[in-house]
Design a protein around this motif. Sequence first.
Motif, mmCIF file in Angstrom:
data_model
loop_
_atom_site.group_PDB
_atom_site.id
_atom_site.type_symbol
_atom_site.label_atom_id
_atom_site.label_comp_id
_atom_site.label_asym_id
_atom_site.label_seq_id
_atom_site.Cartn_x
_atom_site.Cartn_y
_atom_site.Cartn_z
ATOM 1 N N GLN A 81 0.832 -1.203 0.000
ATOM 2 C CA GLN A 81 0.000 0.000 0.000
ATOM 3 C C GLN A 81 0.867 1.253 0.000
ATOM 4 N N ALA A 82 1.935 1.227 0.816
ATOM 5 C CA ALA A 82 2.843 2.378 0.879
ATOM 6 C C ALA A 82 3.536 2.598 -0.466
ATOM 7 N N GLU A 84 2.531 1.628 -3.478
ATOM 8 C CA GLU A 84 1.546 2.084 -4.466
ATOM 9 C C GLU A 84 1.233 3.568 -4.285
ATOM 10 N N GLY A 85 1.160 3.995 -3.035
ATOM 11 C CA GLY A 85 0.893 5.412 -2.763
ATOM 12 C C GLY A 85 2.017 6.303 -3.256
ATOM 13 N N GLU A 88 1.922 6.533 -6.990
ATOM 14 C CA GLU A 88 0.850 7.413 -7.440
ATOM 15 C C GLU A 88 1.287 8.876 -7.368
ATOM 16 N N LYS A 118 -0.503 1.375 -9.072
ATOM 17 C CA LYS A 118 -1.914 1.063 -9.274
ATOM 18 C C LYS A 118 -2.232 1.080 -10.771
ATOM 19 N N SER A 121 -4.858 6.332 -11.977
ATOM 20 C CA SER A 121 -4.568 7.442 -11.071
ATOM 21 C C SER A 121 -5.843 8.193 -10.742
#
Length: 752
Positions: A81-82, A84-85, A88, A118, A121
């Motif tokens: 998750q980190a 992917e963030g 982004e 991801k 966007s």
Amino acid sequence: MLQIEIDGKQIAVKQGATVMEAAHELGTYIPHFCYHKKLSIAANCRMCLVEVEKAPKPLPACATPVTDGMVVHTHSAKAKQAQEGVMEFLLINHPLDCPICDQGGECQLQDLAVGYGKSSSRYQEEKRSVVPKDMGPLVSAEEMSRCIHCTRCVRFTEEIAGLQEIAMANRGEFSEIMPFIGKAVETELSGNVIDLCPVGALTSKPFRYDARSWELSRRKTISAHDALGSNLIVQTKDHTVRRVLPLENEAVNECWISDRDRFAYEGLYHESRLKTPKIKHGGQWHEVDWQTALEYVRKTLDCIQKEDGQDAVGIWANPMNTIEELYLAKKLSDGLNIKHFDTRLMQQDSRLAGSLKGAQWLGQSIESLGNADAVLVVGANLRKEQPLLTARLRRAAKSYMALSIMASSKEELHMPLLAQEAVHPNEWAGRLKNMAQDLENAVSGSLKNAEKAAIVLGAEVQNHPDYAAIYAAAQELADATGAVLGVLPQAANSVGADVLGVNRGNSIQEMLAQPKKAVLLLNVEPEIDVANGGKAVAALKQAQSVMAFTPFESETLREVCDVMLPIAPFTETSGSFISMEGRLQSFHGVVKGFADSRPLWKVLRVLGNVFELEGFEYDSSEQVLREAVNKESLPEKLNNHSTWQGEAVQTASGLVRVGGVGIYHTDAIVRRSAPLQATSHAQVPAARIHPNTLAALGLQDGEAVQAGQGGATVGVRVSADAGLPENVVYLPLHTENAASGALMNTIELTRG
């Protein structure tokens, strides 16, 4: 040792190691952009966020030191998750121009976006645009909108190249990577920022829009442009060289290459490339086939040797020729009883030759020199001669090495130095002798007190008219301090030429004083490759026949030669070099021969057959190498010890020319590379002189004068430089001033 667990695997690492380093040891990949093993930690891309048990939030692996018992998860839901963030955020302003990006297909951002980003966007706002930057003729910064601010390029210029030439301006969304206003990136290692850039922001200007990465074939080879022996990847398309990249070898060039190695390929297909054999008849050049040209060489040599004797023929060979080429040239000269063979193109003092116990070399491995505690470098223009070795010394000098420099000028080395003296070349031998007798001196004391010490002699010492005396004094200092004595060879295969023992009979300087009736030039451009270029050309004009085996034709060769045979440069032939550290490295041709050119070793093999000599039945360069060099006994042939005990010669009075060979004027390929010739390093140099000397000559700073040596003169502009010793003229060898004479020799400056 500290214990760490990464994704269920245990490993013990040293105190101070980071999670990233521990993961690399385990073979676990953690995505990253700003991290590089050779650069300081910036931790500003945040792509390497991982989950560490008991930590409240994900931590950057590159900047998190290992603690005993640490448990890390690189692919947990929290870590993903980190990552992917972060991806982004990185893509918010990144332009959607992959189809036209030179980095497409080998872009780190592209790869990680697919693997760790991801599928879409959430940002719909307009992307920011960043204006292009001018970083000079080698590095293109036309698409700085792609930059993700990893700062690898910034850290490289500061930490490896030694002088920060790229920086980040402004803050937040206005941040931009740029060179200093009005300046280009001028380090001789600038091309490495292209490799370091993880996106398409910094690309190769000469390679721009030339080919796609998937269209290119990759071939391994060895650099022929200096004695370091850098390992290269040459990328080819349609049987032409399109790009040159570093092949990592920690013991030699680490993961870098110099700009000379990277961009010299642009000279390979210069308009002056010799396509077919040519013979001069009636003052006109005519293209002929190989059989006719080789038969002409045979008849000419036979005729001259019969009429004038075996003493009338000389061979001038470039020490950047391969082991195989030099060995066959030596074998041919043996078969034809040619007594005079020399590869020491720039040397003026050959008195050491008979007193050396072996081939001259660095005296130790490159890694060992880089790990020395104290080093004294004498008579070298380090950044010009050895850009990558200088970077290795720079890193050591910043940490533990006491580095001292004694040369004819104070070169800007961008590193901390124990001592740096600009000393008149005529005083070098005496200064070294004094150091050997005074071990309390700061420099000699640092050598004596060091666990590992070295004395290294550069090109200006080797080209000095009193080389033997300076060498003997350096050896005396090495014996007194326990230091290892070494030299920085001037060409890719200088050590190999010494190992083969090809130099014999008259030196080139002696052949200039007493010209031969016939001269064979093996990859030599006499006007610039030979000390006293003007005299060299004059001596060749007196010859009855000059036969050039050359990749390129030039005005000089067309004037002095009667036959020119097109030979292949190192990219189009197989062969071997012995580097400065005595490392034998072999390579294959990366592209087929250009036009009707042939590898020199094959030409010499066929010449042996044409002359009906025995022992010229070779099917491959590997066969030649096996006969020429025994790999196991090679270390025994490397020995810098000299027994010379002669007297110093009377060195030149008056002004002495110093400055070495221009960094981009070292060989025929480099001299023809348009991108390298467009750099500031390649521009026609001014003649720099101490203000007192300038005043004594009655000249003004900036005045145009005539520089003369050996009867030849060229126009130069003088410039005052208080950092030089008096009575020297700092004028590096350049194609525009080569005819003016020999380096380390007397030079005269006169008005108009």
